[in-house]
Scaffold this motif. Structure first.
Motif, PDB file in Angstrom:
ATOM      1  N   CYS A   1       0.371   0.207  -9.637  1.00 44.86           N
ATOM      2  CA  CYS A   1      -0.210   1.248 -10.569  1.00 44.86           C
ATOM      3  C   CYS A   1      -0.649   2.249  -9.644  1.00 44.86           C
ATOM      4  O   CYS A   1      -1.212   2.158  -8.698  1.00 44.86           O
ATOM      5  CB  CYS A   1      -1.349   0.236 -10.937  1.00 44.86           C
ATOM      6  SG  CYS A   1      -2.337   1.272 -12.167  1.00 44.86           S
ATOM      7  N   PRO A   2      -0.517   3.626 -10.463  1.00 44.19           N
ATOM      8  CA  PRO A   2      -0.973   4.860  -9.642  1.00 44.19           C
ATOM      9  C   PRO A   2      -2.366   4.969  -9.589  1.00 44.19           C
ATOM     10  O   PRO A   2      -3.243   5.233  -8.428  1.00 44.19           O
ATOM     11  CB  PRO A   2      -0.457   6.048 -10.578  1.00 44.19           C
ATOM     12  CG  PRO A   2      -0.190   5.383 -11.974  1.00 44.19           C
ATOM     13  CD  PRO A   2       0.314   3.714 -11.450  1.00 44.19           C
ATOM     14  N   ALA A   3      -3.035   4.178 -10.580  1.00 40.26           N
ATOM     15  CA  ALA A   3      -4.668   4.141 -10.758  1.00 40.26           C
ATOM     16  C   ALA A   3      -5.266   3.252  -9.536  1.00 40.26           C
ATOM     17  O   ALA A   3      -6.128   3.584  -8.840  1.00 40.26           O
ATOM     18  CB  ALA A   3      -5.197   3.797 -11.879  1.00 40.26           C
TER      19      ALA A   3
ATOM     20  N   LYS B   1       0.721  -1.143  -0.247  1.00 39.07           N
ATOM     21  CA  LYS B   1       0.090   0.093  -0.066  1.00 39.07           C
ATOM     22  C   LYS B   1       0.862   1.364   0.109  1.00 39.07           C
ATOM     23  O   LYS B   1       0.556   2.269  -0.725  1.00 39.07           O
ATOM     24  CB  LYS B   1      -0.880   0.119   1.139  1.00 39.07           C
ATOM     25  CG  LYS B   1      -1.954  -1.084   1.109  1.00 39.07           C
ATOM     26  CD  LYS B   1      -2.842  -1.028   2.437  1.00 39.07           C
ATOM     27  CE  LYS B   1      -4.199  -2.291   2.277  1.00 39.07           C
ATOM     28  NZ  LYS B   1      -4.845  -2.138   3.546  1.00 39.07           N
ATOM     29  N   CYS B   2       1.969   1.280   0.657  1.00 33.25           N
ATOM     30  CA  CYS B   2       3.067   2.267   0.309  1.00 33.25           C
ATOM     31  C   CYS B   2       3.317   2.638  -0.742  1.00 33.25           C
ATOM     32  O   CYS B   2       3.601   3.775  -1.237  1.00 33.25           O
ATOM     33  CB  CYS B   2       4.066   1.994   1.546  1.00 33.25           C
ATOM     34  SG  CYS B   2       5.263   3.498   1.700  1.00 33.25           S
ATOM     35  N   LEU B   3       3.523   1.669  -1.401  1.00 36.74           N
ATOM     36  CA  LEU B   3       4.227   1.705  -2.866  1.00 36.74           C
ATOM     37  C   LEU B   3       3.082   2.167  -3.993  1.00 36.74           C
ATOM     38  O   LEU B   3       3.415   3.160  -4.678  1.00 36.74           O
ATOM     39  CB  LEU B   3       4.641   0.149  -3.409  1.00 36.74           C
ATOM     40  CG  LEU B   3       5.969  -0.386  -2.871  1.00 36.74           C
ATOM     41  CD1 LEU B   3       6.210  -1.679  -3.344  1.00 36.74           C
ATOM     42  CD2 LEU B   3       7.183   0.635  -3.169  1.00 36.74           C
TER      43      LEU B   3
ATOM     44  N   VAL C   1       1.116  -8.115 -11.388  1.00 37.12           N
ATOM     45  CA  VAL C   1       1.645  -7.664 -10.127  1.00 37.12           C
ATOM     46  C   VAL C   1       1.703  -6.122 -10.205  1.00 37.12           C
ATOM     47  O   VAL C   1       1.487  -5.517  -9.121  1.00 37.12           O
ATOM     48  CB  VAL C   1       2.978  -8.275 -10.299  1.00 37.12           C
ATOM     49  CG1 VAL C   1       3.780  -7.522  -9.073  1.00 37.12           C
ATOM     50  CG2 VAL C   1       3.033  -9.699  -9.574  1.00 37.12           C
ATOM     51  N   TRP C   2       1.940  -5.668 -11.491  1.00 33.59           N
ATOM     52  CA  TRP C   2       1.699  -4.133 -11.452  1.00 33.59           C
ATOM     53  C   TRP C   2       0.615  -3.637 -11.003  1.00 33.59           C
ATOM     54  O   TRP C   2       0.771  -2.581 -10.145  1.00 33.59           O
ATOM     55  CB  TRP C   2       2.018  -3.777 -13.292  1.00 33.59           C
ATOM     56  CG  TRP C   2       1.634  -2.305 -13.523  1.00 33.59           C
ATOM     57  CD1 TRP C   2       0.422  -1.757 -13.991  1.00 33.59           C
ATOM     58  CD2 TRP C   2       2.494  -1.340 -13.169  1.00 33.59           C
ATOM     59  NE1 TRP C   2       0.401  -0.395 -14.091  1.00 33.59           N
ATOM     60  CE2 TRP C   2       1.551   0.004 -13.672  1.00 33.59           C
ATOM     61  CE3 TRP C   2       3.864  -1.256 -12.823  1.00 33.59           C
ATOM     62  CZ2 TRP C   2       2.434   1.242 -13.547  1.00 33.59           C
ATOM     63  CZ3 TRP C   2       4.424   0.087 -12.896  1.00 33.59           C
ATOM     64  CH2 TRP C   2       3.653   1.215 -13.224  1.00 33.59           C
TER      65      TRP C   2
ATOM     66  N   PHE D   1       1.445   6.698 -19.317  1.00 30.08           N
ATOM     67  CA  PHE D   1       0.438   5.460 -19.193  1.00 30.08           C
ATOM     68  C   PHE D   1      -0.779   6.131 -20.350  1.00 30.08           C
ATOM     69  O   PHE D   1      -1.776   5.658 -20.222  1.00 30.08           O
ATOM     70  CB  PHE D   1      -0.179   5.337 -17.852  1.00 30.08           C
ATOM     71  CG  PHE D   1       0.837   5.001 -16.880  1.00 30.08           C
ATOM     72  CD1 PHE D   1       1.566   3.877 -16.792  1.00 30.08           C
ATOM     73  CD2 PHE D   1       1.215   6.084 -15.792  1.00 30.08           C
ATOM     74  CE1 PHE D   1       2.501   3.556 -15.955  1.00 30.08           C
ATOM     75  CE2 PHE D   1       2.261   5.911 -14.984  1.00 30.08           C
ATOM     76  CZ  PHE D   1       2.875   4.825 -15.035  1.00 30.08           C
ATOM     77  N   SER D   2      -0.535   7.205 -21.000  1.00 29.10           N
ATOM     78  CA  SER D   2      -1.390   7.905 -21.738  1.00 29.10           C
ATOM     79  C   SER D   2      -1.959   7.106 -23.019  1.00 29.10           C
ATOM     80  O   SER D   2      -1.047   6.684 -23.959  1.00 29.10           O
ATOM     81  CB  SER D   2      -1.060   9.195 -22.007  1.00 29.10           C
ATOM     82  OG  SER D   2      -1.995   9.817 -22.968  1.00 29.10           O
TER      83      SER D   2
END
Length: 243
Positions: A64-66, A7-9, A58-59, A24-25
């Protein structure tokens, strides 16, 4: 401990999203294709496809920022998002987008070049007020489904990155490559349902354990929350090839 690190990552990844959003666009890759430029998002999506042959999704679970944004939204609405046919929406979106990229590239001009920092200022995505408008529009697009429908709804319904990893995972299994996956020891399962409560994707893990179908789930993001949440240790990470 593992879930705290995960969760920190995710939080760090989300906080860095203003810098990385163009990588990521789905739009910028089309814009670059018009000029025959292989841009940052093209490279990132290719890496997602290749790495998922060995690591699955795993990403999604760790970087993943989203995903980080939506896990924050779980503090507001923690219900599992309805799945089934709704999960197929992202594949329709992805297919139309990929066809557009291919057609645009075929119709594009200039020689093929590689520019990972295409349309960024010193590699930073959000470098103007106009770009902030786009950034917050994307943030709302990702967070509203989670606030309305539940856990990681945008991942289930509209994510344009997930199909790359689903395809990569399928290719990995087809080629008999060693893959990270969740292993089940059914004899240890007592049906307590703690795995369902822990799953950040809102999957019915308990039923998948009963059906021995967890390895076949394309919505599992290998986050390991079910592994850490199981009091009987019936679930575990494995790095092997499984038929």
């Amino acid at each position: 401990m593992r879930q705290k690190v995960r969760k920190c990552l995710l939080l760090i990844s989300f906080l860095a999203f203003p810098i990385t959003i163009w990588y990521f666009s789905p739009y910028l890759i089309i814009n670059a294709a018009m000029e025959h430029i292989i841009n940052g998002s093209f490279i990132v999506f290719c890496l997602m496809l290749i790495l998922s042959m060995f690591l699955g999704r795993v990403w999604c679970g760790y970087l993943c920022p989203a995903g980080g944004l939506q896990e924050c939204a779980m503090r507001v609405k923690d219900d599992p998002a309805k799945q089934g046919k709704r999960d197929k929406i992202k594949y329709v979106i992805w297919t139309l987008w990929i066809v557009t990229v291919i057609v645009t590239f075929i119709c594009g001009k200039n020689d093929v070049t590689i520019n990972p920092f295409y349309m960024t200022d010193h590699g930073i995505s959000v470098s103007s007020i106009y770009n902030y408008v786009i950034y917050y529009g994307v943030v709302m697009l990702l967070v509203f489904p989670a606030l309305i429908h539940g856990r990681r709804a945008a991942c289930h319904y509209i994510c344009w990155m997930a199909p790359f990893m689903v395809i990569g995972s399928s290719i990995g299994r087809l080629l008999h490559l060693p893959q990270l996956h969740i292993e089940v020891e059914k004899d240890k399962c007592v049906g307590c349902g703690m795995c369902n409560k822990a799953c950040s994707m809102g999957l019915d893990v308990r039923q998948m354990v009963v059906d021995s179908s967890i390895l076949k789930s394309t919505e599992c993001i290998q986050c390991g929350a079910c592994v850490d949440g199981c009091p009987k240790k019936a679930l575990s990470y494995k790095w092997t090839w499984r038929r």
